[in-house]
Design a protein around this motif. Structure first.
Motif, PDB file in Angstrom:
ATOM      1  N   VAL A   1      36.126 -20.842  10.301  1.00 36.91           N
ATOM      2  CA  VAL A   1      34.924 -20.018  10.165  1.00 36.91           C
ATOM      3  C   VAL A   1      35.264 -18.540  10.345  1.00 36.91           C
ATOM      4  O   VAL A   1      34.803 -17.686   9.573  1.00 36.91           O
ATOM      5  CB  VAL A   1      33.837 -20.469  11.169  1.00 36.91           C
ATOM      6  CG1 VAL A   1      32.691 -19.481  11.218  1.00 36.91           C
ATOM      7  CG2 VAL A   1      33.331 -21.858  10.821  1.00 36.91           C
ATOM      8  N   ASN A   2      36.076 -18.230  11.344  1.00 38.39           N
ATOM      9  CA  ASN A   2      36.455 -16.825  11.586  1.00 38.39           C
ATOM     10  C   ASN A   2      37.218 -16.239  10.402  1.00 38.39           C
ATOM     11  O   ASN A   2      36.910 -15.142   9.933  1.00 38.39           O
ATOM     12  CB  ASN A   2      37.300 -16.700  12.856  1.00 38.39           C
ATOM     13  CG  ASN A   2      36.501 -16.913  14.107  1.00 38.39           C
ATOM     14  OD1 ASN A   2      35.288 -16.721  14.128  1.00 38.39           O
ATOM     15  ND2 ASN A   2      37.178 -17.317  15.169  1.00 38.39           N
ATOM     16  N   ASN A   3      38.223 -16.950   9.915  1.00 35.41           N
ATOM     17  CA  ASN A   3      39.032 -16.437   8.813  1.00 35.41           C
ATOM     18  C   ASN A   3      38.241 -16.345   7.513  1.00 35.41           C
ATOM     19  O   ASN A   3      38.342 -15.362   6.783  1.00 35.41           O
ATOM     20  CB  ASN A   3      40.274 -17.313   8.610  1.00 35.41           C
ATOM     21  CG  ASN A   3      41.297 -17.122   9.704  1.00 35.41           C
ATOM     22  OD1 ASN A   3      41.444 -16.043  10.239  1.00 35.41           O
ATOM     23  ND2 ASN A   3      41.992 -18.183  10.049  1.00 35.41           N
ATOM     24  N   MET A   4      37.436 -17.369   7.239  1.00 31.98           N
ATOM     25  CA  MET A   4      36.671 -17.358   5.994  1.00 31.98           C
ATOM     26  C   MET A   4      35.607 -16.266   6.004  1.00 31.98           C
ATOM     27  O   MET A   4      35.420 -15.573   5.008  1.00 31.98           O
ATOM     28  CB  MET A   4      36.041 -18.729   5.743  1.00 31.98           C
ATOM     29  CG  MET A   4      37.067 -19.783   5.368  1.00 31.98           C
ATOM     30  SD  MET A   4      36.401 -21.447   5.264  1.00 31.98           S
ATOM     31  CE  MET A   4      35.246 -21.270   3.938  1.00 31.98           C
ATOM     32  N   SER A   5      34.934 -16.098   7.129  1.00 31.05           N
ATOM     33  CA  SER A   5      33.892 -15.063   7.169  1.00 31.05           C
ATOM     34  C   SER A   5      34.496 -13.669   7.080  1.00 31.05           C
ATOM     35  O   SER A   5      33.952 -12.801   6.387  1.00 31.05           O
ATOM     36  CB  SER A   5      33.033 -15.209   8.424  1.00 31.05           C
ATOM     37  OG  SER A   5      33.798 -15.020   9.591  1.00 31.05           O
ATOM     38  N   THR A   6      35.620 -13.447   7.726  1.00 33.15           N
ATOM     39  CA  THR A   6      36.288 -12.149   7.623  1.00 33.15           C
ATOM     40  C   THR A   6      36.757 -11.904   6.193  1.00 33.15           C
ATOM     41  O   THR A   6      36.622 -10.797   5.664  1.00 33.15           O
ATOM     42  CB  THR A   6      37.485 -12.074   8.596  1.00 33.15           C
ATOM     43  OG1 THR A   6      37.015 -12.322   9.922  1.00 33.15           O
ATOM     44  CG2 THR A   6      38.160 -10.724   8.538  1.00 33.15           C
ATOM     45  N   GLY A   7      37.301 -12.936   5.558  1.00 34.24           N
ATOM     46  CA  GLY A   7      37.747 -12.809   4.176  1.00 34.24           C
ATOM     47  C   GLY A   7      36.605 -12.534   3.217  1.00 34.24           C
ATOM     48  O   GLY A   7      36.699 -11.659   2.343  1.00 34.24           O
TER      49      GLY A   7
ATOM     50  N   ALA B   1      41.998  -9.663   2.269  1.00 31.25           N
ATOM     51  CA  ALA B   1      40.773 -10.443   2.439  1.00 31.25           C
ATOM     52  C   ALA B   1      40.908 -11.812   1.785  1.00 31.25           C
ATOM     53  O   ALA B   1      40.483 -12.831   2.354  1.00 31.25           O
ATOM     54  CB  ALA B   1      39.587  -9.689   1.856  1.00 31.25           C
ATOM     55  N   ALA B   2      41.504 -11.867   0.617  1.00 29.83           N
ATOM     56  CA  ALA B   2      41.686 -13.141  -0.070  1.00 29.83           C
ATOM     57  C   ALA B   2      42.651 -14.047   0.686  1.00 29.83           C
ATOM     58  O   ALA B   2      42.467 -15.265   0.729  1.00 29.83           O
ATOM     59  CB  ALA B   2      42.187 -12.904  -1.496  1.00 29.83           C
ATOM     60  N   SER B   3      43.659 -13.452   1.318  1.00 25.53           N
ATOM     61  CA  SER B   3      44.595 -14.277   2.087  1.00 25.53           C
ATOM     62  C   SER B   3      43.909 -14.870   3.316  1.00 25.53           C
ATOM     63  O   SER B   3      44.168 -16.011   3.689  1.00 25.53           O
ATOM     64  CB  SER B   3      45.831 -13.474   2.484  1.00 25.53           C
ATOM     65  OG  SER B   3      45.531 -12.505   3.464  1.00 25.53           O
ATOM     66  N   LEU B   4      42.997 -14.108   3.946  1.00 23.80           N
ATOM     67  CA  LEU B   4      42.252 -14.655   5.078  1.00 23.80           C
ATOM     68  C   LEU B   4      41.304 -15.765   4.636  1.00 23.80           C
ATOM     69  O   LEU B   4      41.149 -16.774   5.333  1.00 23.80           O
ATOM     70  CB  LEU B   4      41.463 -13.554   5.783  1.00 23.80           C
ATOM     71  CG  LEU B   4      42.268 -12.647   6.704  1.00 23.80           C
ATOM     72  CD1 LEU B   4      41.412 -11.493   7.192  1.00 23.80           C
ATOM     73  CD2 LEU B   4      42.824 -13.426   7.874  1.00 23.80           C
ATOM     74  N   LEU B   5      40.690 -15.592   3.494  1.00 15.57           N
ATOM     75  CA  LEU B   5      39.821 -16.641   2.965  1.00 15.57           C
ATOM     76  C   LEU B   5      40.627 -17.910   2.689  1.00 15.57           C
ATOM     77  O   LEU B   5      40.221 -19.014   3.059  1.00 15.57           O
ATOM     78  CB  LEU B   5      39.120 -16.157   1.690  1.00 15.57           C
ATOM     79  CG  LEU B   5      38.199 -17.144   0.994  1.00 15.57           C
ATOM     80  CD1 LEU B   5      37.072 -17.577   1.919  1.00 15.57           C
ATOM     81  CD2 LEU B   5      37.643 -16.538  -0.279  1.00 15.57           C
ATOM     82  N   GLY B   6      41.795 -17.756   2.070  1.00 15.28           N
ATOM     83  CA  GLY B   6      42.659 -18.907   1.812  1.00 15.28           C
ATOM     84  C   GLY B   6      43.146 -19.569   3.085  1.00 15.28           C
ATOM     85  O   GLY B   6      43.205 -20.797   3.182  1.00 15.28           O
ATOM     86  N   LYS B   7      43.459 -18.752   4.088  1.00 16.08           N
ATOM     87  CA  LYS B   7      43.895 -19.309   5.370  1.00 16.08           C
ATOM     88  C   LYS B   7      42.763 -20.091   6.020  1.00 16.08           C
ATOM     89  O   LYS B   7      42.979 -21.145   6.596  1.00 16.08           O
ATOM     90  CB  LYS B   7      44.365 -18.196   6.301  1.00 16.08           C
ATOM     91  CG  LYS B   7      44.945 -18.697   7.596  1.00 16.08           C
ATOM     92  CD  LYS B   7      45.542 -17.582   8.415  1.00 16.08           C
ATOM     93  CE  LYS B   7      46.227 -18.154   9.645  1.00 16.08           C
ATOM     94  NZ  LYS B   7      46.987 -17.130  10.350  1.00 16.08           N
ATOM     95  N   GLY B   8      41.537 -19.579   5.910  1.00 15.66           N
ATOM     96  CA  GLY B   8      40.387 -20.291   6.462  1.00 15.66           C
ATOM     97  C   GLY B   8      40.170 -21.627   5.791  1.00 15.66           C
ATOM     98  O   GLY B   8      39.857 -22.629   6.446  1.00 15.66           O
TER      99      GLY B   8
END
Length: 78
Positions: free
Chosen positions: A61-67, A41-48
Motif C-alpha cells: 500500500v505504501n509503495n503503490m500509493s507513493t508511486g 514513481a513507476a518503479s515504486l508502483l511496480g515494487k508495490g
C-alpha cells in the motif's frame, strides 16, 4: 547428502528471486520508456505490486500509493 547452509535455504525459499525487486525493475524500465521523471514513481508502483505477491500488504500500500501520487503529479505538471 549434505546439510543445507543459510544460502541454500534462502535460495530454496525464494531468497534469490524477489517479486518486489522484479516489479521494481519492470516499473523502472516502463517508467524510463515514458519519461525519466516518472521512472522513480513507476518503479515504486511496480515494487508495490510485487509486495502484494510477497504478502507484504502494508509495504504494498505504501509503495503503490507513493508511486501513484508521483505519476499523477508528473501528469499534472505536463
Amino acid at each position: 547428502m549434505r546439510e543445507l547452509n543459510s544460502t541454500d535455504i534462502s535460495n530454496v525459499s525464494g531468497g534469490a528471486f524477489s517479486f518486489s525487486d522484479y516489479g521494481q525493475s519492470l516499473g523502472l524500465a516502463i517508467g524510463n520508456a515514458v519519461s525519466s521523471k516518472v521512472a522513480e514513481a513507476a518503479s515504486l508502483l511496480g515494487k508495490g505490486i510485487g509486495n502484494i505477491f510477497e504478502c507484504k500488504f502494508i509495504d504494498a500500500v505504501n509503495n503503490m500509493s507513493t508511486g501513484i501520487r508521483g505519476i499523477i503529479s508528473w501528469a499534472k505538471s505536463r
